[in-house]
Design a protein around this motif. Sequence first.
Motif, PDB file in Angstrom:
ATOM      1  N   ALA A  62     147.118  72.859  -3.831  1.00 15.99           N
ATOM      2  CA  ALA A  62     147.824  72.684  -5.107  1.00 15.99           C
ATOM      3  C   ALA A  62     148.250  74.022  -5.689  1.00 15.99           C
ATOM      4  O   ALA A  62     149.341  74.145  -6.270  1.00 15.99           O
ATOM      5  CB  ALA A  62     146.931  71.928  -6.090  1.00 15.99           C
ATOM      6  N   VAL A  63     147.405  75.037  -5.555  1.00 15.68           N
ATOM      7  CA  VAL A  63     147.751  76.368  -6.053  1.00 15.68           C
ATOM      8  C   VAL A  63     148.946  76.934  -5.285  1.00 15.68           C
ATOM      9  O   VAL A  63     149.856  77.541  -5.871  1.00 15.68           O
ATOM     10  CB  VAL A  63     146.526  77.305  -5.953  1.00 15.68           C
ATOM     11  N   ASP A  64     148.972  76.730  -3.986  1.00 11.39           N
ATOM     12  CA  ASP A  64     150.120  77.181  -3.192  1.00 11.39           C
ATOM     13  C   ASP A  64     151.397  76.481  -3.645  1.00 11.39           C
ATOM     14  O   ASP A  64     152.460  77.117  -3.768  1.00 11.39           O
ATOM     15  CB  ASP A  64     149.868  76.905  -1.711  1.00 11.39           C
ATOM     16  N   ILE A  65     151.311  75.190  -3.910  1.00 11.73           N
ATOM     17  CA  ILE A  65     152.476  74.454  -4.405  1.00 11.73           C
ATOM     18  C   ILE A  65     152.925  75.010  -5.744  1.00 11.73           C
ATOM     19  O   ILE A  65     154.132  75.226  -5.975  1.00 11.73           O
ATOM     20  CB  ILE A  65     152.152  72.953  -4.519  1.00 11.73           C
ATOM     21  N   ALA A  66     151.982  75.262  -6.650  1.00 16.88           N
ATOM     22  CA  ALA A  66     152.331  75.787  -7.970  1.00 16.88           C
ATOM     23  C   ALA A  66     153.053  77.129  -7.859  1.00 16.88           C
ATOM     24  O   ALA A  66     154.045  77.376  -8.560  1.00 16.88           O
ATOM     25  CB  ALA A  66     151.066  75.928  -8.818  1.00 16.88           C
ATOM     26  N   ARG A  67     152.569  77.979  -6.981  1.00 17.63           N
ATOM     27  CA  ARG A  67     153.226  79.275  -6.801  1.00 17.63           C
ATOM     28  C   ARG A  67     154.638  79.113  -6.260  1.00 17.63           C
ATOM     29  O   ARG A  67     155.560  79.839  -6.669  1.00 17.63           O
ATOM     30  CB  ARG A  67     152.389  80.143  -5.863  1.00 17.63           C
ATOM     31  N   ARG A  68     154.812  78.171  -5.348  1.00 17.45           N
ATOM     32  CA  ARG A  68     156.162  77.940  -4.804  1.00 17.45           C
ATOM     33  C   ARG A  68     157.098  77.360  -5.858  1.00 17.45           C
ATOM     34  O   ARG A  68     158.276  77.713  -5.923  1.00 17.45           O
ATOM     35  CB  ARG A  68     156.078  77.003  -3.604  1.00 17.45           C
ATOM     36  N   VAL A  69     156.579  76.443  -6.683  1.00 18.63           N
ATOM     37  CA  VAL A  69     157.401  75.902  -7.767  1.00 18.63           C
ATOM     38  C   VAL A  69     157.829  77.024  -8.702  1.00 18.63           C
ATOM     39  O   VAL A  69     159.004  77.110  -9.099  1.00 18.63           O
ATOM     40  CB  VAL A  69     156.632  74.814  -8.543  1.00 18.63           C
ATOM     41  N   ALA A  70     156.908  77.897  -9.063  1.00 17.71           N
ATOM     42  CA  ALA A  70     157.234  79.003  -9.966  1.00 17.71           C
ATOM     43  C   ALA A  70     158.323  79.893  -9.387  1.00 17.71           C
ATOM     44  O   ALA A  70     159.155  80.440 -10.124  1.00 17.71           O
ATOM     45  CB  ALA A  70     155.974  79.818 -10.249  1.00 17.71           C
ATOM     46  N   ARG A  71     158.349  80.013  -8.070  1.00 15.43           N
ATOM     47  CA  ARG A  71     159.334  80.871  -7.417  1.00 15.43           C
ATOM     48  C   ARG A  71     160.670  80.161  -7.162  1.00 15.43           C
ATOM     49  O   ARG A  71     161.739  80.739  -7.383  1.00 15.43           O
ATOM     50  CB  ARG A  71     158.768  81.377  -6.085  1.00 15.43           C
ATOM     51  N   LEU A  72     160.616  78.909  -6.725  1.00 14.54           N
ATOM     52  CA  LEU A  72     161.818  78.207  -6.263  1.00 14.54           C
ATOM     53  C   LEU A  72     162.446  77.294  -7.313  1.00 14.54           C
ATOM     54  O   LEU A  72     163.639  76.997  -7.231  1.00 14.54           O
ATOM     55  CB  LEU A  72     161.479  77.374  -5.013  1.00 14.54           C
ATOM     56  N   ALA A  73     161.646  76.832  -8.263  1.00 17.37           N
ATOM     57  CA  ALA A  73     162.160  75.923  -9.298  1.00 17.37           C
ATOM     58  C   ALA A  73     161.482  76.260 -10.619  1.00 17.37           C
ATOM     59  O   ALA A  73     160.740  75.440 -11.180  1.00 17.37           O
ATOM     60  CB  ALA A  73     161.908  74.472  -8.901  1.00 17.37           C
ATOM     61  N   PRO A  74     161.698  77.461 -11.132  1.00 12.69           N
ATOM     62  CA  PRO A  74     160.950  77.931 -12.307  1.00 12.69           C
ATOM     63  C   PRO A  74     161.171  77.101 -13.562  1.00 12.69           C
ATOM     64  O   PRO A  74     160.354  77.167 -14.487  1.00 12.69           O
ATOM     65  CB  PRO A  74     161.444  79.371 -12.491  1.00 12.69           C
ATOM     66  N   ASP A  75     162.259  76.344 -13.626  1.00  8.31           N
ATOM     67  CA  ASP A  75     162.525  75.515 -14.801  1.00  8.31           C
ATOM     68  C   ASP A  75     162.045  74.086 -14.629  1.00  8.31           C
ATOM     69  O   ASP A  75     162.243  73.249 -15.521  1.00  8.31           O
ATOM     70  CB  ASP A  75     164.022  75.513 -15.119  1.00  8.31           C
ATOM     71  N   ALA A  76     161.423  73.792 -13.487  1.00  5.88           N
ATOM     72  CA  ALA A  76     160.980  72.424 -13.223  1.00  5.88           C
ATOM     73  C   ALA A  76     159.720  72.092 -14.012  1.00  5.88           C
ATOM     74  O   ALA A  76     158.905  72.967 -14.323  1.00  5.88           O
ATOM     75  CB  ALA A  76     160.727  72.235 -11.735  1.00  5.88           C
ATOM     76  N   TRP A  77     159.569  70.808 -14.299  1.00  6.26           N
ATOM     77  CA  TRP A  77     158.336  70.276 -14.862  1.00  6.26           C
ATOM     78  C   TRP A  77     157.581  69.586 -13.737  1.00  6.26           C
ATOM     79  O   TRP A  77     158.153  68.789 -13.000  1.00  6.26           O
ATOM     80  CB  TRP A  77     158.628  69.277 -15.976  1.00  6.26           C
ATOM     81  N   VAL A  78     156.298  69.905 -13.612  1.00  7.88           N
ATOM     82  CA  VAL A  78     155.472  69.292 -12.576  1.00  7.88           C
ATOM     83  C   VAL A  78     154.627  68.196 -13.211  1.00  7.88           C
ATOM     84  O   VAL A  78     153.907  68.436 -14.196  1.00  7.88           O
ATOM     85  CB  VAL A  78     154.557  70.332 -11.895  1.00  7.88           C
ATOM     86  N   ILE A  79     154.718  66.998 -12.657  1.00  9.47           N
ATOM     87  CA  ILE A  79     153.906  65.870 -13.090  1.00  9.47           C
ATOM     88  C   ILE A  79     152.869  65.637 -11.998  1.00  9.47           C
ATOM     89  O   ILE A  79     153.211  65.294 -10.867  1.00  9.47           O
ATOM     90  CB  ILE A  79     154.772  64.613 -13.300  1.00  9.47           C
ATOM     91  N   ASN A  80     151.619  65.873 -12.347  1.00  9.19           N
ATOM     92  CA  ASN A  80     150.571  65.816 -11.332  1.00  9.19           C
ATOM     93  C   ASN A  80     149.810  64.500 -11.375  1.00  9.19           C
ATOM     94  O   ASN A  80     149.215  64.149 -12.390  1.00  9.19           O
ATOM     95  CB  ASN A  80     149.572  66.964 -11.506  1.00  9.19           C
ATOM     96  N   PHE A  81     149.808  63.805 -10.237  1.00  7.98           N
ATOM     97  CA  PHE A  81     148.983  62.615 -10.063  1.00  7.98           C
ATOM     98  C   PHE A  81     147.957  62.834  -8.952  1.00  7.98           C
ATOM     99  O   PHE A  81     147.171  61.955  -8.653  1.00  7.98           O
ATOM    100  CB  PHE A  81     149.872  61.403  -9.749  1.00  7.98           C
ATOM    101  N   THR A  82     147.991  64.012  -8.347  1.00  9.80           N
ATOM    102  CA  THR A  82     147.046  64.325  -7.275  1.00  9.80           C
ATOM    103  C   THR A  82     145.632  64.390  -7.835  1.00  9.80           C
ATOM    104  O   THR A  82     145.367  65.082  -8.811  1.00  9.80           O
ATOM    105  CB  THR A  82     147.410  65.672  -6.631  1.00  9.80           C
ATOM    106  N   ASN A  83     144.729  63.676  -7.199  1.00  5.84           N
ATOM    107  CA  ASN A  83     143.331  63.667  -7.633  1.00  5.84           C
ATOM    108  C   ASN A  83     142.537  64.823  -7.022  1.00  5.84           C
ATOM    109  O   ASN A  83     142.905  65.317  -5.963  1.00  5.84           O
ATOM    110  CB  ASN A  83     142.681  62.326  -7.248  1.00  5.84           C
ATOM    111  N   PRO A  84     141.441  65.225  -7.674  1.00  9.47           N
ATOM    112  CA  PRO A  84     141.020  64.844  -9.026  1.00  9.47           C
ATOM    113  C   PRO A  84     142.019  65.401 -10.053  1.00  9.47           C
ATOM    114  O   PRO A  84     142.194  66.630 -10.141  1.00  9.47           O
ATOM    115  CB  PRO A  84     139.642  65.495  -9.176  1.00  9.47           C
TER     116      PRO A  84
END
Length: 445
Positions: free
Chosen positions: A123-145
């Motif tokens: 999840a941390v790797d995904i967050a870093r990629r979002v910050a780099r590739l889609a910095p204006d995106a909103w992330v809606i997390n349903f991944t557990n926990p």
Amino acid sequence: MKLTILGGGGFRVPLVYGALLTDRGEGRVTEVVLHDLDDGRLRAIARVLAEQASNVADAPPVTATTDLDEALRGADFVFSAIRVGGLEGRAQDERVALAEGVLGQETVGAGGIAYGLRTVPVAVDIARRVARLAPDAWVINFTNPAGLVTEAMSRHLGDRVIGICDSPVGLGRRIARVLGASPEEAWIDYVGLNHLGWVRGLHIAGRDELPRLLADPDLLGSFEEGKLFGTDWLRSLGAIPNEYLHYYYFNRETVRAYQQADKTRGAFLRDQQAHFYEEMRDPDAPALAAWDRTRAEREATYMSENRETAGAGERDADDLSGGYEKVALALMRAIARDERTTLILNVRNVNTLSVLDRDAVIEVPCLVGANGAHPVAVDPLPGHATGLVCAVKAVEREVLAAAESGSRTRAVKAFALHPLVDSVNVARRLVEGYTAVHPGLAYLG
């Protein structure tokens, strides 16, 4: 507007797409990208979505990819519903814990810690990629926990990651229904962590109707939580707990029921969904019908061991419709169109609960609009709830520390501090057992 769904080959993705198909307003999602590591699962779910859209004019087109960067680039919203290790990993989580006599549920207790330890790095790797590739995106997390993973991602995305869960929504809906009120007209006083929260009031036209429910044993025992927890216990608490608190309040009985079951929940879902995906290898198989049949069985058997322990019987038909996809759609609409609304979400605490620090992710009602989700002020937790919330949040922090540092010692500490793990020696054996079966935990040195 582009929506990227991570875990796009997951079984519940058609629920999200089905919700999108009902949205005809301006600023709706016009492009859906599915991402998954398993191309076969992607193709299967894409077939279901194609059948869903077959008679819908202007349905959002769907593309699928196994390239994460391609999926994220240019996204406006990212919906994360990944399962690191798959359902086989969930089944292993359950087996290792039950062998030690403790709960192996995927978000609660030992199973939740194991799931978090192997999910947080991804999840941390995904967050870093979002910050780099889609910095204006909103992330809606349903991944557990969900609360733990949202907090891990928030360290890189701030308030642009918001966690969702259908449990509080379903609970509020059930309470409103038995009180004869519309859920849309009710204000739900709900507070806690993900899968660890309580409804303390349900206000209709400015009046709290929860005392009326608690004072009527017949009414109180007529819905899922009343059957699950028992009316006497709910009246003692003076609140209606999230169904996942059954694992805490009736832990010994639940562990025994899970140990005696023919299959754990994870093993059941693994085999059930494997049958569905195998069926989708036949190009002539009716994809939507097969998916809908499998989904109905999945929902009907949800928390079956807990209901059996409590003598609660079968789930009511009204409780089989899920709901997280509706929360996701309402959240996206509120942000994209500034359609201000109130939703129960997982967000950073800021100043909401004084017993937790600003960055702790909690689950509370939030005001949502174009600037994101902001927790509303709530009354302090009662003492019994404060103890559980603080203890479980401390465990989550140890999981995050272990994932960041790779420390096996911190992982043992996370297990040992959990209220449902009763021995440091058990915690050590759990870490040994989980690292033996999960390659994703090889980073724990």
